[in-house]
Design a protein around this motif. Structure first.
Motif, short mmCIF file in Angstrom:
data_model
loop_
_atom_site.label_atom_id
_atom_site.label_comp_id
_atom_site.label_asym_id
_atom_site.label_seq_id
_atom_site.Cartn_x
_atom_site.Cartn_y
_atom_site.Cartn_z
N LEU A 18 -43.46 46.90 75.89
CA LEU A 18 -42.39 47.88 75.64
C LEU A 18 -42.35 48.83 76.83
N GLU A 19 -41.20 48.90 77.49
CA GLU A 19 -41.06 49.69 78.71
C GLU A 19 -40.73 51.16 78.46
N HIS A 20 -40.30 51.48 77.22
CA HIS A 20 -39.86 52.84 76.92
C HIS A 20 -40.45 53.31 75.59
N ASP A 21 -40.48 54.63 75.41
CA ASP A 21 -40.92 55.19 74.13
C ASP A 21 -39.92 54.77 73.05
N PHE A 22 -40.35 54.81 71.81
CA PHE A 22 -39.49 54.41 70.70
C PHE A 22 -39.77 55.27 69.49
N GLU A 23 -38.89 55.19 68.48
CA GLU A 23 -39.04 55.97 67.25
C GLU A 23 -38.93 55.05 66.06
N GLY A 24 -39.57 55.46 64.96
CA GLY A 24 -39.48 54.67 63.74
C GLY A 24 -40.24 55.30 62.59
N THR A 25 -40.24 54.59 61.48
CA THR A 25 -40.85 55.07 60.25
C THR A 25 -42.17 54.36 60.01
N ILE A 26 -43.17 55.12 59.59
CA ILE A 26 -44.49 54.54 59.31
C ILE A 26 -44.42 53.73 58.02
N GLU A 27 -44.85 52.46 58.11
CA GLU A 27 -44.87 51.57 56.95
C GLU A 27 -46.27 51.41 56.36
N LYS A 28 -47.29 51.60 57.20
CA LYS A 28 -48.66 51.45 56.72
C LYS A 28 -49.56 52.32 57.61
N VAL A 29 -50.56 52.93 57.00
CA VAL A 29 -51.49 53.78 57.72
C VAL A 29 -52.87 53.14 57.68
N TYR A 30 -53.47 52.98 58.85
CA TYR A 30 -54.82 52.46 58.98
C TYR A 30 -55.72 53.60 59.45
N GLU A 31 -56.98 53.31 59.72
CA GLU A 31 -57.92 54.36 60.11
C GLU A 31 -57.51 55.06 61.40
N ASN A 32 -57.23 54.30 62.45
CA ASN A 32 -56.90 54.88 63.75
C ASN A 32 -55.50 54.52 64.26
N THR A 33 -54.78 53.72 63.49
CA THR A 33 -53.46 53.25 63.90
C THR A 33 -52.47 53.34 62.74
N VAL A 34 -51.19 53.15 63.08
CA VAL A 34 -50.14 53.10 62.07
C VAL A 34 -49.22 51.93 62.39
N LEU A 35 -48.65 51.32 61.35
CA LEU A 35 -47.64 50.29 61.52
C LEU A 35 -46.28 50.98 61.47
N VAL A 36 -45.52 50.87 62.57
CA VAL A 36 -44.24 51.56 62.68
C VAL A 36 -43.10 50.55 62.64
N HIS A 37 -42.13 50.81 61.75
CA HIS A 37 -40.88 50.02 61.77
C HIS A 37 -40.01 50.65 62.83
N ILE A 38 -39.77 49.92 63.92
CA ILE A 38 -39.05 50.45 65.07
C ILE A 38 -37.56 50.55 64.73
#
Length: 80
Positions: A18-38
């Protein structure tokens, strides 16, 4: 940093292909990461976002909270 939670709208830093920043909604939260729907991204990243099925696992350190998800309403107490 505010604790990220399900439904929060975030901005994430670019990474890997991914060449650029992006925005989205968190679908799942892990210990140190999040799953983002872009949801919002640069048109140059369209092919990559499509290949990722519009989702990315992102380090919490690389995300910025833009809009917190609404707090769920507490159920009204029933009179006994």
């Amino acid at each position: 940093m505010a604790e990220l939670k399900l439904g929060d709208y975030v901005k994430a830093k670019k990474f890997n292909s991914l060449e650029h920043d992006f925005e989205g909604t968190i679908e799942k939260v892990y210990e140190n990461t999040v799953l983002v729907h872009i949801e919002k991204y640069d048109k140059e990243d369209r092919v990559t976002v499509t290949d990722f099925n519009e989702r990315a696992v992102v380090s919490k350190k690389l995300t910025k909270l833009l809009k917190a998800s609404p707090e769920p309403e507490k159920p009204a107490e029933l009179d006994a």
